[in-house]
Design a protein around this motif. Structure first.
Motif, short mmCIF file in Angstrom:
data_model
loop_
_atom_site.label_atom_id
_atom_site.label_comp_id
_atom_site.label_asym_id
_atom_site.label_seq_id
_atom_site.Cartn_x
_atom_site.Cartn_y
_atom_site.Cartn_z
N ARG A 1 45.38 34.74 41.32
CA ARG A 1 44.26 35.66 41.12
C ARG A 1 43.54 35.93 42.43
O ARG A 1 43.13 37.06 42.72
CB ARG A 1 43.29 35.10 40.07
N ASP B 1 45.45 38.30 44.51
CA ASP B 1 45.23 39.65 43.97
C ASP B 1 43.88 40.21 44.41
O ASP B 1 43.77 41.39 44.76
CB ASP B 1 45.30 39.65 42.44
N LEU B 2 42.83 39.38 44.38
CA LEU B 2 41.50 39.83 44.79
C LEU B 2 41.46 40.19 46.28
O LEU B 2 40.81 41.16 46.66
CB LEU B 2 40.44 38.77 44.47
N ALA C 1 43.93 41.40 48.00
CA ALA C 1 44.58 42.71 48.11
C ALA C 1 43.69 43.81 47.55
O ALA C 1 43.52 44.86 48.18
CB ALA C 1 45.92 42.68 47.38
N GLU C 2 43.11 43.57 46.38
CA GLU C 2 42.28 44.57 45.72
C GLU C 2 41.08 44.99 46.57
O GLU C 2 40.72 46.15 46.64
CB GLU C 2 41.79 43.99 44.38
N HIS C 3 40.47 44.02 47.25
CA HIS C 3 39.27 44.30 48.06
C HIS C 3 39.59 44.49 49.54
O HIS C 3 38.68 44.65 50.35
CB HIS C 3 38.24 43.18 47.86
N GLU C 4 40.89 44.43 49.87
CA GLU C 4 41.34 44.58 51.25
C GLU C 4 40.57 43.63 52.18
O GLU C 4 40.10 44.01 53.26
CB GLU C 4 41.21 46.03 51.71
#
Length: 152
Positions: free
Chosen positions: A43, A46-47, A49-52
């Motif tokens: 997770r 993923d975070l 990547a999601e928030h760069e």
């Protein structure tokens, strides 16, 4: 001050609090609570990547004297696992003394009590940790804490 979103992570045995800052590195805000255990590192990857995010600051819970106990060793192991899944020099450990106490106090003062506070205290502690790291970088001109090398 480096530009870019950073994530702050408060590792607990039951929950992992996550916070993020704005791209300018000025203000940390609570983001999410992740259940500790299977899938927690997934997770967080993923975070990132999601928030760069350019960096992840993991709290290192030391005692007031600066000694490291079992909780600090657990945080170190978590940081190594996370670092193994992210680009080199992305994960840092930063002293988190009293972050949970500060977060609890702030939530109490804001009128958040009982079950509602338990749901967000880990995120709030991660925000306190990340804000301290941002402030340290702004003060010294150097990235905070120590770089964590992933396990191969």
């Amino acid at each position: 001050m480096r530009q870019g979103v950073r994530l702050g992570v408060d590792v607990g045995s039951v929950r992992v609090g996550v916070a993020r800052c704005d791209p300018g590195g000025i203000l940390a805000s609570p983001l999410e609570t992740v259940k500790s255990g299977k899938g927690d590192v997934d997770r967080l990857v993923d975070l990132v990547a999601e928030h760069e995010a350019i960096e992840v600051v993991v709290g290192l819970p030391t005692s007031l004297s600066g000694r490291e106990g079992p909780a600090a060793q657990s945080a170190r192991r978590f940081a190594v696992r996370l670092a193994g899944r992210l680009p080199a020099e992305t994960v840092r450990l930063h002293d988190e003394r009293l972050t949970t106490v500060t977060a609890e106090s702030g939530l109490r003062a804001g009128g958040v009590h009982g079950q509602a506070r338990r749901k967000v205290v880990d995120q709030a502690a991660a925000a306190v940790l990340l804000q301290a790291a941002l402030d340290a970088e702004r003060l010294t001109g150097r990235p905070p804490g120590e770089i964590v090398q992933g396990s191969s």
